[in-house]
Each structure stands twice: as structure tokens, then as C-alpha cells.
Design a protein around this motif. Structure first.
Motif, PDB file in Angstrom:
ATOM      1  N   ARG A  21      16.552  -0.457 -31.298  1.00 31.45           N
ATOM      2  CA  ARG A  21      15.630  -0.563 -30.667  1.00 31.45           C
ATOM      3  C   ARG A  21      14.566  -2.126 -31.107  1.00 31.45           C
ATOM      4  NH1 ARG A  21      12.649   3.697 -29.904  1.00 31.45           N
ATOM      5  NH2 ARG A  21      12.760   3.553 -27.044  1.00 31.45           N
ATOM      6  N   GLY A  22      14.166  -1.684 -32.334  1.00 33.57           N
ATOM      7  CA  GLY A  22      13.616  -2.909 -33.094  1.00 33.57           C
ATOM      8  C   GLY A  22      13.359  -4.322 -33.024  1.00 33.57           C
ATOM      9  N   LEU A  25      13.477  -5.164 -29.143  1.00 31.70           N
ATOM     10  CA  LEU A  25      11.865  -5.385 -28.820  1.00 31.70           C
ATOM     11  C   LEU A  25      11.053  -6.878 -29.290  1.00 31.70           C
ATOM     12  CD1 LEU A  25       9.306  -2.246 -28.313  1.00 31.70           C
ATOM     13  CD2 LEU A  25      10.350  -3.534 -26.957  1.00 31.70           C
ATOM     14  N   ALA A  28      12.692  -9.406 -27.107  1.00 29.83           N
ATOM     15  CA  ALA A  28      12.393  -9.558 -25.526  1.00 29.83           C
ATOM     16  C   ALA A  28      11.163 -10.379 -25.969  1.00 29.83           C
ATOM     17  CB  ALA A  28      11.973  -8.214 -25.281  1.00 29.83           C
ATOM     18  N   ARG A  29      10.140 -10.597 -27.107  1.00 31.44           N
ATOM     19  CA  ARG A  29       8.675 -11.418 -26.905  1.00 31.44           C
ATOM     20  C   ARG A  29       9.003 -12.761 -27.518  1.00 31.44           C
ATOM     21  NH1 ARG A  29       7.088  -6.794 -30.737  1.00 31.44           N
ATOM     22  NH2 ARG A  29       6.484  -5.428 -29.490  1.00 31.44           N
ATOM     23  N   ARG A  36      10.438 -10.027 -20.355  1.00 29.62           N
ATOM     24  CA  ARG A  36       9.722  -9.900 -21.850  1.00 29.62           C
ATOM     25  C   ARG A  36       9.140  -8.433 -21.076  1.00 29.62           C
ATOM     26  NH1 ARG A  36       4.524 -11.099 -25.640  1.00 29.62           N
ATOM     27  NH2 ARG A  36       4.298  -8.359 -25.613  1.00 29.62           N
ATOM     28  N   THR A  37       9.060  -8.496 -19.999  1.00 24.50           N
ATOM     29  CA  THR A  37       7.741  -7.139 -19.299  1.00 24.50           C
ATOM     30  C   THR A  37       8.990  -6.423 -18.895  1.00 24.50           C
ATOM     31  OG1 THR A  37       7.621  -8.396 -17.719  1.00 24.50           O
ATOM     32  CG2 THR A  37       5.845  -8.248 -19.323  1.00 24.50           C
ATOM     33  N   CYS A  39      12.375  -6.442 -20.370  1.00 24.99           N
ATOM     34  CA  CYS A  39      12.970  -5.214 -21.054  1.00 24.99           C
ATOM     35  C   CYS A  39      12.144  -4.660 -21.392  1.00 24.99           C
ATOM     36  CB  CYS A  39      13.285  -6.749 -22.726  1.00 24.99           C
ATOM     37  SG  CYS A  39      14.979  -7.631 -22.000  1.00 24.99           S
ATOM     38  N   GLU A  40      10.974  -4.463 -22.091  1.00 23.97           N
ATOM     39  CA  GLU A  40       9.404  -3.650 -22.805  1.00 23.97           C
ATOM     40  C   GLU A  40      10.006  -2.253 -21.314  1.00 23.97           C
ATOM     41  OE1 GLU A  40       7.218  -5.945 -24.957  1.00 23.97           O
ATOM     42  OE2 GLU A  40       6.243  -5.670 -22.921  1.00 23.97           O
ATOM     43  N   HIS A  43      12.375  -0.210 -22.208  1.00 28.03           N
ATOM     44  CA  HIS A  43      12.739   0.666 -23.595  1.00 28.03           C
ATOM     45  C   HIS A  43      11.701   1.665 -23.799  1.00 28.03           C
ATOM     46  CE1 HIS A  43      10.661   0.355 -27.553  1.00 28.03           C
ATOM     47  NE2 HIS A  43      12.013   0.636 -27.619  1.00 28.03           N
ATOM     48  N   TRP A  44      10.221   1.113 -23.348  1.00 23.30           N
ATOM     49  CA  TRP A  44       9.232   2.532 -23.014  1.00 23.30           C
ATOM     50  C   TRP A  44       9.326   3.592 -22.504  1.00 23.30           C
ATOM     51  CZ3 TRP A  44       7.182   1.721 -28.004  1.00 23.30           C
ATOM     52  CH2 TRP A  44       7.036   0.753 -28.098  1.00 23.30           C
ATOM     53  N   PHE A  95       1.343  -2.036 -23.846  1.00 16.68           N
ATOM     54  CA  PHE A  95       2.298  -2.530 -22.867  1.00 16.68           C
ATOM     55  C   PHE A  95       1.804  -2.101 -21.617  1.00 16.68           C
ATOM     56  CE2 PHE A  95       5.396  -1.313 -19.335  1.00 16.68           C
ATOM     57  CZ  PHE A  95       6.075  -2.507 -19.521  1.00 16.68           C
TER      58      PHE A  95
END
Length: 201
Positions: A21-22, A25, A28-29, A36-37, A39-40, A43-44, A95
């Protein structure tokens, strides 16, 4: 309805662990703001791709850092009619700032038309392709858990490891039954063993 599980018949896990997961992220950045958003958010929030593509600026609460997600699993009310269910998932304030900067959420909320337009105007298949591509870049092995579903399950396992009560996790994931959410408690033992193995090295 098939029973939800965290391991396939061969015993391979179907969820991303903490390290994966790390790495997801971090990879994704390096993507475009849109990807990116996207994927985030997965994730979140632990939402499904089909739920993600329905998220609009109106469903983002910038002041308390939450995103309202419409549960797409069919539910019936007392009269047997299909009911619409929303769940509100808290996300990190940093985020929310990223989401606002990338997509102009605050500005879009001032426009009736823009407030209800999807943030990610993509198909579910395209979301799946983007996520899979980022997972490959992140070095996640070619295994059953390298998928958006693996990310959703990873969210559930991570929340359980962090001590989130099952009834709260049930609400965040949009499960109708607590027994469905309880499968994440079973995965904690395996996750703890992975952590212990690293400690013993």
C-alpha cells in the motif's frame, strides 16, 4: 451471492499488505494529477472503482475532510424498493487539500452544474487499467492481489490492524452485514506474522 474471502483457493492473499500500500501511494505521487488523486481516493476510502466514478465535488466536505460515497450494492427498503445509501468516509486533511488543488473542488461547489459532475469522467474499466498500471510501477508482484479489489481489501485489513472498530469499518466500506466486514479481523493474524518475521531478521 459468493462468500467474500481474503485468500484464493491456493492460499494466495487477495489484499495489499502495508508495504505494498505504501509503494502504491509512492508510485501514485508520480502520476498526473487526475491519476494520482484517483489512486489516492481508492487508497484512502476503500471504495470500489464503480463508486469512485460517481464521486462529485458536492460529495467532498472540505471542512471536515470526508467524502460521501454512494453504495452501489443493491439494497431494499421495508417495502421491497431499491434504496439509495450513502456512506461518509473520513480521509486525511492533506489529501483533501491535494484533491481540492488538483480538481478545483471548492470552486466547483459554487456552481450547481459543476458540483454534480463526476470528478473522474472515466469508465470503470479505465480506472482498473490506471490502478493496475500504478501497481506495476510500484513493483507489486503479478498475483491475485494486484488489482483495485486488492486495494479495497488492503484498506479493510489496515483499518482492522489499526484498531478501527468493525461496526465503523462496516459503515466505511458499505457492507450490509457485519459478518462480511469480520473477515478482515481474520487477516490480522497473518499481517502480524509478516511484521513479526521482519522483526526477527
Amino acid at each position: 451471492m459468493p462468500e467474500m474471502r481474503l485468500h484464493d483457493p491456493r492460499g494466495d492473499r487477495l489484499y495489499l499488505n502495508a508495504e505494498e500500500r505504501g509503494a502504491f501511494l509512492a508510485a501514485a505521487r508520480w502520476q498526473s494529477a487526475r491519476d494520482r488523486t484517483l489512486c489516492e481516493t481508492l487508497h484512502w476510502t476503500g471504495c470500489r472503482p464503480s463508486e469512485l466514478i460517481e464521486v462529485t465535488p458536492a460529495r467532498v466536505d472540505l471542512s471536515v475532510a470526508t467524502i460521501a460515497i454512494r453504495s452501489l450494492k443493491k439494497r431494499k427498503d421495508g417495502a421491497g424498493r431499491q434504496k439509495i445509501v450513502f456512506r461518509t468516509v473520513p480521509v486525511p486533511p492533506e489529501f483533501i487539500d491535494t484533491l481540492n488543488t488538483a480538481h478545483g473542488i471548492r470552486e466547483a461547489q459554487r456552481s450547481r452544474k459543476k458540483a454534480v459532475a463526476p470528478i473522474w469522467n472515466l469508465s470503470r474499466v479505465r480506472v482498473w487499467q490506471i490502478v493496475k498500471g500504478v501497481m506495476i510501477e510500484a513493483g507489486i508482484p503479478d498475483a491475485p492481489h494486484r488489482s483495485p479489489k486488492g486495494l479495497r481489501h488492503g484498506f479493510g485489513v489496515h483499518a482492522t490492524v489499526q484498531g478501527v472498530p468493525l461496526h465503523m469499518l462496516q459503515r466505511w466500506l458499505g457492507h450490509a452485514q457485519l459478518s462480511t466486514t469480520a473477515i478482515y479481523a481474520d487477516a490480522v493474524g497473518r499481517e502480524e506474522q509478516d511484521i513479526a518475521a521482519r522483526m526477527w531478521k
